[in-house]
Design a protein around this motif. Structure first.
Motif, short mmCIF file in Angstrom:
data_model
loop_
_atom_site.label_atom_id
_atom_site.label_comp_id
_atom_site.label_asym_id
_atom_site.label_seq_id
_atom_site.Cartn_x
_atom_site.Cartn_y
_atom_site.Cartn_z
N ALA A 111 0.84 -1.20 0.00
CA ALA A 111 0.00 0.00 0.00
C ALA A 111 0.87 1.25 0.00
CB ALA A 111 -0.91 0.00 1.22
N THR A 112 0.26 2.35 -0.43
CA THR A 112 0.90 3.66 -0.43
C THR A 112 -0.05 4.65 0.23
OG1 THR A 112 1.96 3.13 -2.54
CG2 THR A 112 1.91 5.44 -1.89
N PRO A 113 0.40 5.35 1.26
CA PRO A 113 -0.47 6.34 1.90
C PRO A 113 -0.95 7.40 0.91
CG PRO A 113 1.52 6.01 3.19
CD PRO A 113 1.72 5.29 1.89
N VAL A 114 -2.19 7.85 1.11
CA VAL A 114 -2.76 8.89 0.26
C VAL A 114 -2.94 10.13 1.14
CG1 VAL A 114 -4.75 9.61 -1.09
CG2 VAL A 114 -3.98 7.23 -1.17
N ALA A 124 -5.11 4.99 2.21
CA ALA A 124 -3.96 4.47 1.47
C ALA A 124 -4.48 3.82 0.19
CB ALA A 124 -3.19 3.45 2.30
N ARG A 125 -3.60 3.78 -0.80
CA ARG A 125 -3.94 3.09 -2.05
C ARG A 125 -3.46 1.65 -1.91
NH1 ARG A 125 -5.70 5.08 -6.42
NH2 ARG A 125 -5.01 7.20 -5.97
N PRO A 169 -7.09 6.72 12.85
CA PRO A 169 -5.84 6.07 12.45
C PRO A 169 -5.14 6.86 11.34
CG PRO A 169 -7.65 4.50 12.48
CD PRO A 169 -8.25 5.86 12.67
N VAL A 170 -3.84 6.62 11.22
CA VAL A 170 -3.04 7.31 10.21
C VAL A 170 -2.37 6.26 9.32
CG1 VAL A 170 -1.07 8.83 9.83
CG2 VAL A 170 -2.61 9.24 11.76
N ALA A 171 -2.52 6.42 8.00
CA ALA A 171 -1.85 5.53 7.05
C ALA A 171 -0.42 6.04 6.86
CB ALA A 171 -2.60 5.52 5.72
#
Length: 190
Positions: A111-114, A124-125, A169-171
């Motif tokens: 995944a990649t944070p958005v 996240a993506r 929560p935080v990605a």
């Protein structure tokens, strides 16, 4: 010869004072670190401490006041990571004014944070799809939900049932970070 000895003593006295201060500061830091580690191990016996960092200089003053202003304790978890923040621990009463547990739960897939620059987000993506993560604490189990696709694994948090979720929560690049907190937490020595 007397002048030489007077000058020598005049130079050595400040060195001895500074050296003694540094030794006292180091000993105080080590003692405060031991106090925090002992209390966390006794309060949360199912956890293994991997690192600790006590803050709040001068340590000599903190030790004299039986107080730790801030300490970070890294805890081993099966998957992901966890860090316990201990704030305003009164060693005389065995109570921390606040504790916060930051749990990083791995994504179920790459995944990649958005988020924009200087921004944090619960999104996240994952697999080409933007997913928003949520969290809930059920007893001693932290569950992180996903708006689409598979959810990350649940994390068991033995001993942390009295905490509450502090914020969304935080990605991050490492996974979904969930902050749990509690106030006026007893942290007693074994």
């Amino acid at each position: 010869m007397r002048i030489f000895l007077t000058v020598l003593l005049g130079l050595l006295a400040p060195v001895a004072v500074v050296g003694g201060g540094l030794v006292a500061e180091t000993v105080s830091h080590d003692n405060l670190t031991d106090e925090v580690v002992d209390r966390v191990e006794a309060t949360y016996p199912g956890w293994r401490i991997t690192d600790s960092n006590v803050r709040g200089r001068p340590y000599v003053v903190s030790a004299a006041q039986d107080r730790v202003s801030t300490a970070y304790v890294d805890l081993a978890v099966r998957e992901g990571s966890a860090s316990l923040l201990v704030q305003e621990l009164d060693l005389a009463t065995d109570v921390a004014e606040r504790t916060a547990l930051f749990v990083t739960v791995p994504y179920p897939a790459p995944a990649t944070p958005v988020a924009g620059p200087n921004e944090i987000s619960p999104r996240a993506r994952v697999g080409g799809q933007v997913v928003t993560f949520s969290a809930r604490l059920q007893g001693e189990r932290l569950r992180v939900g996903a708006s689409a696709g598979p959810s990350p694994r649940s994390v068991d948090l033995p001993g942390f049932a009295g905490m509450r979720i502090a914020r969304t929560p935080v990605a991050t690049d490492q996974g979904v970070v969930v902050e749990l907190e509690a106030r006026r937490v007893p942290l007693r020595r074994a």
